[in-house]
Write a protein that holds these residues in place. Structure first.
Motif, PDB file in Angstrom:
ATOM      1  N   CYS A  43     111.897 -82.748   7.521  1.00 48.41           N
ATOM      2  CA  CYS A  43     111.385 -82.650   8.879  1.00 48.41           C
ATOM      3  C   CYS A  43     110.988 -81.211   9.144  1.00 48.41           C
ATOM      4  CB  CYS A  43     112.411 -83.137   9.900  1.00 48.41           C
ATOM      5  SG  CYS A  43     113.800 -82.031  10.055  1.00 48.41           S
ATOM      6  N   CYS A  44     110.305 -81.028  10.242  1.00 45.87           N
ATOM      7  CA  CYS A  44     109.848 -79.697  10.603  1.00 45.87           C
ATOM      8  C   CYS A  44     110.588 -79.300  11.874  1.00 45.87           C
ATOM      9  CB  CYS A  44     108.333 -79.765  10.828  1.00 45.87           C
ATOM     10  SG  CYS A  44     107.631 -78.194  11.251  1.00 45.87           S
ATOM     11  N   ARG A  45     111.404 -78.250  11.787  1.00 48.48           N
ATOM     12  CA  ARG A  45     112.146 -77.800  12.968  1.00 48.48           C
ATOM     13  C   ARG A  45     112.028 -76.279  13.091  1.00 48.48           C
ATOM     14  NH1 ARG A  45     117.655 -78.677  12.320  1.00 48.48           N
ATOM     15  NH2 ARG A  45     117.142 -80.564  11.174  1.00 48.48           N
ATOM     16  N   ASP A  46     111.767 -75.799  14.276  1.00 47.49           N
ATOM     17  CA  ASP A  46     111.580 -74.357  14.524  1.00 47.49           C
ATOM     18  C   ASP A  46     110.544 -73.770  13.564  1.00 47.49           C
ATOM     19  OD1 ASP A  46     113.617 -74.637  16.393  1.00 47.49           O
ATOM     20  OD2 ASP A  46     115.145 -74.259  14.863  1.00 47.49           O
ATOM     21  N   GLY A  47     109.501 -74.569  13.267  1.00 43.71           N
ATOM     22  CA  GLY A  47     108.422 -74.064  12.425  1.00 43.71           C
ATOM     23  C   GLY A  47     108.782 -73.961  10.954  1.00 43.71           C
ATOM     24  N   ARG A  48     109.925 -74.548  10.556  1.00 44.53           N
ATOM     25  CA  ARG A  48     110.318 -74.494   9.142  1.00 44.53           C
ATOM     26  C   ARG A  48     110.567 -75.902   8.619  1.00 44.53           C
ATOM     27  NH1 ARG A  48     114.898 -69.961   8.501  1.00 44.53           N
ATOM     28  NH2 ARG A  48     114.615 -70.691   6.359  1.00 44.53           N
ATOM     29  N   PHE A  49     110.449 -76.071   7.305  1.00 43.47           N
ATOM     30  CA  PHE A  49     110.713 -77.370   6.682  1.00 43.47           C
ATOM     31  C   PHE A  49     112.181 -77.484   6.337  1.00 43.47           C
ATOM     32  CE2 PHE A  49     106.260 -76.393   5.659  1.00 43.47           C
ATOM     33  CZ  PHE A  49     105.661 -77.497   6.235  1.00 43.47           C
ATOM     34  N   ARG A  50     112.783 -78.617   6.684  1.00 46.92           N
ATOM     35  CA  ARG A  50     114.207 -78.840   6.397  1.00 46.92           C
ATOM     36  C   ARG A  50     114.402 -80.240   5.855  1.00 46.92           C
ATOM     37  NH1 ARG A  50     116.971 -75.021   9.864  1.00 46.92           N
ATOM     38  NH2 ARG A  50     115.408 -73.982  11.125  1.00 46.92           N
ATOM     39  N   PRO A  51     115.484 -80.439   5.081  1.00 46.01           N
ATOM     40  CA  PRO A  51     115.764 -81.791   4.582  1.00 46.01           C
ATOM     41  C   PRO A  51     116.049 -82.747   5.736  1.00 46.01           C
ATOM     42  CG  PRO A  51     117.076 -80.153   3.420  1.00 46.01           C
ATOM     43  CD  PRO A  51     116.447 -79.448   4.575  1.00 46.01           C
TER      44      PRO A  51
ATOM     45  N   PRO B 260     116.291 -81.107  -0.992  1.00 42.82           N
ATOM     46  CA  PRO B 260     116.206 -79.638  -0.973  1.00 42.82           C
ATOM     47  C   PRO B 260     115.122 -79.047  -1.875  1.00 42.82           C
ATOM     48  CG  PRO B 260     118.487 -80.327  -0.915  1.00 42.82           C
ATOM     49  CD  PRO B 260     117.680 -81.569  -1.131  1.00 42.82           C
ATOM     50  N   PRO B 261     114.907 -79.564  -3.117  1.00 39.25           N
ATOM     51  CA  PRO B 261     113.859 -78.932  -3.916  1.00 39.25           C
ATOM     52  C   PRO B 261     112.472 -79.046  -3.282  1.00 39.25           C
ATOM     53  CG  PRO B 261     115.248 -80.351  -5.270  1.00 39.25           C
ATOM     54  CD  PRO B 261     115.629 -80.597  -3.849  1.00 39.25           C
ATOM     55  N   LEU B 262     112.146 -80.204  -2.702  1.00 36.63           N
ATOM     56  CA  LEU B 262     110.833 -80.358  -2.075  1.00 36.63           C
ATOM     57  C   LEU B 262     110.703 -79.406  -0.896  1.00 36.63           C
ATOM     58  CD1 LEU B 262     108.127 -81.957  -1.968  1.00 36.63           C
ATOM     59  CD2 LEU B 262     109.209 -83.330  -0.196  1.00 36.63           C
ATOM     60  N   CYS B 263     111.759 -79.350  -0.093  1.00 39.47           N
ATOM     61  CA  CYS B 263     111.734 -78.422   1.037  1.00 39.47           C
ATOM     62  C   CYS B 263     111.532 -76.998   0.554  1.00 39.47           C
ATOM     63  CB  CYS B 263     113.023 -78.511   1.836  1.00 39.47           C
ATOM     64  SG  CYS B 263     113.046 -79.945   2.887  1.00 39.47           S
ATOM     65  N   ALA B 264     112.187 -76.684  -0.563  1.00 39.38           N
ATOM     66  CA  ALA B 264     112.071 -75.320  -1.090  1.00 39.38           C
ATOM     67  C   ALA B 264     110.619 -75.024  -1.445  1.00 39.38           C
ATOM     68  CB  ALA B 264     112.975 -75.154  -2.304  1.00 39.38           C
ATOM     69  N   VAL B 265     109.947 -76.011  -2.068  1.00 42.42           N
ATOM     70  CA  VAL B 265     108.536 -75.819  -2.437  1.00 42.42           C
ATOM     71  C   VAL B 265     107.696 -75.580  -1.184  1.00 42.42           C
ATOM     72  CG1 VAL B 265     106.485 -76.967  -3.368  1.00 42.42           C
ATOM     73  CG2 VAL B 265     108.671 -77.129  -4.572  1.00 42.42           C
ATOM     74  N   LEU B 266     107.905 -76.450  -0.168  1.00 39.15           N
ATOM     75  CA  LEU B 266     107.120 -76.319   1.061  1.00 39.15           C
ATOM     76  C   LEU B 266     107.447 -75.018   1.791  1.00 39.15           C
ATOM     77  CD1 LEU B 266     107.149 -79.998   2.363  1.00 39.15           C
ATOM     78  CD2 LEU B 266     105.165 -78.698   1.608  1.00 39.15           C
ATOM     79  N   GLU B 267     108.728 -74.638   1.758  1.00 35.36           N
ATOM     80  CA  GLU B 267     109.122 -73.374   2.400  1.00 35.36           C
ATOM     81  C   GLU B 267     108.451 -72.194   1.702  1.00 35.36           C
ATOM     82  OE1 GLU B 267     111.155 -71.912   5.067  1.00 35.36           O
ATOM     83  OE2 GLU B 267     110.291 -73.792   5.719  1.00 35.36           O
TER      84      GLU B 267
ATOM     85  N   GLU C  89     102.020 -79.774  16.202  1.00 36.80           N
ATOM     86  CA  GLU C  89     102.140 -81.248  16.285  1.00 36.80           C
ATOM     87  C   GLU C  89     103.217 -81.800  15.365  1.00 36.80           C
ATOM     88  OE1 GLU C  89      98.999 -79.684  15.836  1.00 36.80           O
ATOM     89  OE2 GLU C  89      97.424 -81.102  16.448  1.00 36.80           O
ATOM     90  N   LEU C  90     103.611 -81.025  14.325  1.00 35.73           N
ATOM     91  CA  LEU C  90     104.617 -81.536  13.390  1.00 35.73           C
ATOM     92  C   LEU C  90     106.034 -81.175  13.824  1.00 35.73           C
ATOM     93  CD1 LEU C  90     103.164 -81.064   9.777  1.00 35.73           C
ATOM     94  CD2 LEU C  90     103.363 -83.135  11.152  1.00 35.73           C
ATOM     95  N   GLU C  91     106.174 -80.317  14.808  1.00 34.34           N
ATOM     96  CA  GLU C  91     107.504 -79.873  15.248  1.00 34.34           C
ATOM     97  C   GLU C  91     108.356 -81.078  15.658  1.00 34.34           C
ATOM     98  OE1 GLU C  91     108.697 -76.826  15.030  1.00 34.34           O
ATOM     99  OE2 GLU C  91     110.616 -77.464  15.861  1.00 34.34           O
ATOM    100  N   GLY C  92     109.540 -81.164  15.035  1.00 34.56           N
ATOM    101  CA  GLY C  92     110.465 -82.244  15.384  1.00 34.56           C
ATOM    102  C   GLY C  92     110.144 -83.581  14.728  1.00 34.56           C
ATOM    103  N   ARG C  93     109.098 -83.622  13.881  1.00 33.24           N
ATOM    104  CA  ARG C  93     108.716 -84.894  13.256  1.00 33.24           C
ATOM    105  C   ARG C  93     109.267 -84.973  11.831  1.00 33.24           C
ATOM    106  NH1 ARG C  93     104.605 -87.139  16.351  1.00 33.24           N
ATOM    107  NH2 ARG C  93     105.513 -89.057  15.536  1.00 33.24           N
ATOM    108  N   SER C  94     109.486 -86.197  11.358  1.00 34.63           N
ATOM    109  CA  SER C  94     110.097 -86.370  10.041  1.00 34.63           C
ATOM    110  C   SER C  94     109.240 -87.268   9.155  1.00 34.63           C
ATOM    111  CB  SER C  94     111.483 -86.979  10.193  1.00 34.63           C
ATOM    112  OG  SER C  94     111.401 -88.179  10.933  1.00 34.63           O
TER     113      SER C  94
END
Lengths: 296, 331, 136
Positions: C57-65, C17-24, C37-42
């Motif tokens: 991973c990247c889902r719906d254009g957002r970064f998630r754990p 979660p902290p890394l995702c928070a930074v990227l978000e 190209e990153l959609e759905g990739r982990s």
């Protein structure tokens, strides 16, 4: 019974450095074979010298007397003054047809007929029309085309520009200013001791897991495995390919020519064994990596 | 001499212009250029911005359309030529004679360069392309010595551009099928060499293995500098000896040769690396700009500064540099 | 407990979660927009000096754990080098040649990530800040 389509059988230029008497004996056998067209000359490295120009011309005369069409091939990678001079000399004569190894040879030919060699990158119809406008009377297709791409290329080719395809032998894949054989023996290129002559089919370069991969042949890098499309001879001819090229190896060359002659006559052709230790590949034709082998 | 910089995206183009490049070369997002990598290269909207940015700064934009039009698909390459001309290219960098013929016939005023992929290594080859297509510049394959180049320049009116820095092809460009032999894809047919989709890095027994379509290209010890898994730069077995049988992972660095290249009449120095980051572009361009300015101001007193060499060495593949074919230590 | 062993005892799920928070935050700040190209990739990222592993991973254009074990691509580098990469201050290939960045798994996805990071224009304040971290 299936219809058979005609094609010419050609023998590409000798890419290795063989002793003079071996070369002369080899072409005596070639003269007695079913081959229709023979390409002659040193296209890889001009330091190789055991065959003098007069020796090549003797062989050319012998082959012509045996009813073969002789084509003199110009060097592929032209950088030195010697290669430029040789190209000009070959291009200037009209006793035999010329295979242009590079763009400079086409210019030196000055509109007179030539065969466009395999490294001129003739990938589509516009390039073929351009080559024809400059005097090309046949072209050798790029090695990496698959069967669908080759069909597409033939569909775009001018009707008066026949196509030749390499079907047997180690494939010439790359050219460098650097001599890899000399490098392997820790020798400089200009003081190479002509070590190529010890390796009649080149020097195998295998992976660290002992997998067959490439072949060092002086400044040229070849496939490790030998191309074998002999079983596709009729398929190639049906596509409209006019000539099939065998590339000389120390063994198997004459049998490969004989296999093509059998295929042309509509007979079953026996499979041909490459020199000992050399595998077979046909991946390009089937749309895979060139090193792949698909048993048909 | 002009300084020609690579750009794989808009950020790199801006970095190149701001660091002092005279011209930037770029490619479209497709197989019409020789750096057809996933996520790299320019959309037409990016190009429009990039061309405007370069123009504001008085710099040029060159379009690399330097692969070979594939059978039955020449329309894609013609469309790339059309797009480049529409977007205001200062020159097109082309390799394929059929594409050159189209560009010359359709756009008679357009400036054309013969790409390094066009494999013109001597004056006859270059002059043929000038007579046929009116090329105004040739980018020389990295197989020639300075002496070869000097001799060639005397025999042609076409401007000569040479590579000055970047990863090195040991093979004559445009005539190397090693990559398609191993993977199916080559610079000529897909605009890639040793493509990423075929590359796998695997740790094994404390070493890192680099595989290309399953073929073991090299193994690296933990702290050994690595290279791209470009197959010509791997380590292989020849007569039972493991070696970089073709080439070590090295970069070209012609910094010390700049006054000599200028003296023999070379018109432009090219930096390799459209696949590299804006950080690379900014630092390498700034270094070569400083060196070119110094070489021009006082060629006799010119000496590469240690900090220039240091900066370039940091970005070099395999962390080594060489003058490549220019001086042929192996000749 | 040393920093290096910290990651070994803390479940990766707690660290992502902290890394995702930074990227978000970077995404919301509009300097790291994930491409299609990153959609759905982990991707799994290992901070080698801290011994921490993150999956995202990247889902719906957002970064998630995302789970580390089944990520398609694995990248490893020191925290300092990751920050330099995120700030666009260093060339990924340079890090790779120097063995400061390791890559395993789907190499082409790695190229997409690299080219995406390269293509983003960072705000001037970030460039200035990051220049101070740079060892170069």
């Amino acid at each position: 019974m299936e219809m058979t389509a005609p094609f010419l059988i050609t023998l590409g230029p000798l890419l290795y450095y063989w002793p003079r008497h071996t070369v002369q004996a080899f072409y005596r056998e070639v003269a007695a074979s079913a081959v229709d067209v023979v390409y002659l000359g040193e296209t890889v490295c001009l330091r190789r010298h055991v065959m003098r120009p007069a020796d090549w011309l003797d062989i050319a005369a012998e082959l012509t007397a045996a009813g073969k069409q002789v084509v003199l091939s110009t060097p592929t990678l032209v950088e030195s003054g010697a290669a430029i001079q040789l190209t000009h000399k070959l291009a200037a004569q009209d006793d035999w047809l010329v295979e242009a190894g590079d763009l400079g040879a086409i210019r030196a030919r000055g509109g007179r007929p030539f065969v466009a060699g395999p490294h001129l990158n003739a990938y589509h119809g516009d390039t073929l029309r351009w080559l024809a406008s400059l005097g090309a009377c046949r072209f050798v297709a790029p090695l990496e085309l698959n069967r669908h791409e080759l069909a597409a290329l033939l569909a775009e080719a001018p009707p008066d520009l026949p196509c030749e395809v390499m079907v047997w032998g180690r494939m010439p894949l790359a050219f460098s200013a650097r001599c890899f054989t000399a490098r392997h023996f820790n020798l400089s290129k200009d003081d190479c001791a002509f070590r190529c002559i010890e390796h009649p089919d080149g020097l195998a370069m295998r992976t660290q897991e002992d997998g067959e991969f490439l072949t060092l042949n002086g400044v040229q890098t070849q496939s490790g495995a030998a191309l074998d499309l002999l079983d596709q001879a009729q398929a190639l001819a049906q596509l409209g390919v006019a000539a099939l090229r065998v590339s000389p190896q120390s063994q198997g060359t004459l049998p490969a020519i004989a296999a093509l002659a059998a295929a042309r006559a509509g007979q079953a052709s026996p499979s041909v064994t490459p020199p000992a230790g050399i595998g077979r590949c046909n991946g390009y034709w089937w749309g895979e990596s060139g090193n792949a082998w698909r048993e048909c | 001499m002009e300084l020609i910089a690579p750009a794989g995206n808009l950020a790199a183009l801006k970095a190149a212009v701001l660091a002092g490049a005279d011209a930037v070369y770029l490619g479209l997002k497709n197989a019409t250029n020789a750096r057809n990598f996933a996520g790299l290269n320019f959309t037409e909207a990016d190009i429009a911005q990039g061309v405007a940015f370069a123009r504001q700064h008085g710099r040029q934009v060159l379009f690399a359309i330097n692969t070979f039009a594939q059978p039955g698909r020449a329309q894609e390459w013609r469309a790339a030529v059309d797009a480049a001309c529409r977007l205001g290219a200062d020159a097109l960098i082309l390799a394929d004679p059929g594409v050159l013929a189209y560009a010359r016939q359709r756009y008679p005023q357009q400036r054309l360069h013969l790409s390094v992929q066009g494999s013109a290594t001597h004056a006859d080859a270059i002059e043929l392309m000038r007579e046929q297509f009116g090329i105004q510049r040739v980018v020389l394959p990295r197989v020639l010595t300075v002496t070869d180049i000097a001799r060639l320049i005397e025999k042609t009116t076409v401007e000569v551009e040479v590579f000055g820095f970047g990863s090195l092809c040991v093979m004559a460009e445009g005539r190397c099928l090693l990559s398609s032999f191993a993977t199916g894809d080559s610079p000529n047919n897909r605009g890639v060499c040793s493509p990423a989709h075929a590359v796998r890095w695997q740790p094994r027994d404390g070493q890192m293995e680099a595989r290309l379509n399953g073929l073991l290209i090299d193994r690296y010890a933990p702290d050994e500098p690595a290279g791209y898994p470009t197959l010509c730069k791997g380590r292989f077995m020849v007569e039972g000896r493991r070696d970089h049988a073709l080439e070590e992972p090295t970069s070209l660095n012609a910094l010390s040769l700049l006054p000599r290249l200028a003296a023999i009449g070379v018109r432009a120095i090219k930096i390799e690396g459209r696949q590299r980051s804006p950080a690379y572009v900014a630092q390498v361009v700034a270094t070569l700009r400083a060196a070119l300015d110094a070489a021009q101001a006082a060629p006799a007193r010119y000496q590469p500064q240690p900090d220039w060499q240091h900066t370039l060495a940091r970005h070099a593949e395999g962390s080594q540099t060489t003058q490549g074919a220019f001086d042929r230590p192996w000749k | 407990m040393s920093v290096a062993t910290f990651g070994a005892v803390v479940p990766p799920a707690l660290l992502s979660p902290p890394l995702c928070a930074v990227l978000e935050l970077a995404r919301l700040g509009r300097w790291l927009q994930p491409p299609a190209e990153l959609e759905g990739r982990s991707v799994a990222l290992t901070l080698t000096d801290l011994g921490l592993r993150h999956g995202l991973c990247c889902r719906d254009g957002r970064f998630r754990p995302h789970g580390v074990a089944d990520a398609e691509l694995s990248l490893s580098a020191s925290l300092a080098d990751v920050l330099l990469l995120l700030a666009g201050q260093v060339d990924a290939d340079t890090l790779f040649f120097q063995r400061r960045l390791a890559i395993a798994g789907d190499t082409e996805l790695g190229l997409v990530v690299k080219n995406w990071l390269d293509a983003q224009e960072r705000p001037a304040w970030l460039t200035r800040l990051a220049a101070r971290w740079s060892p170069m």
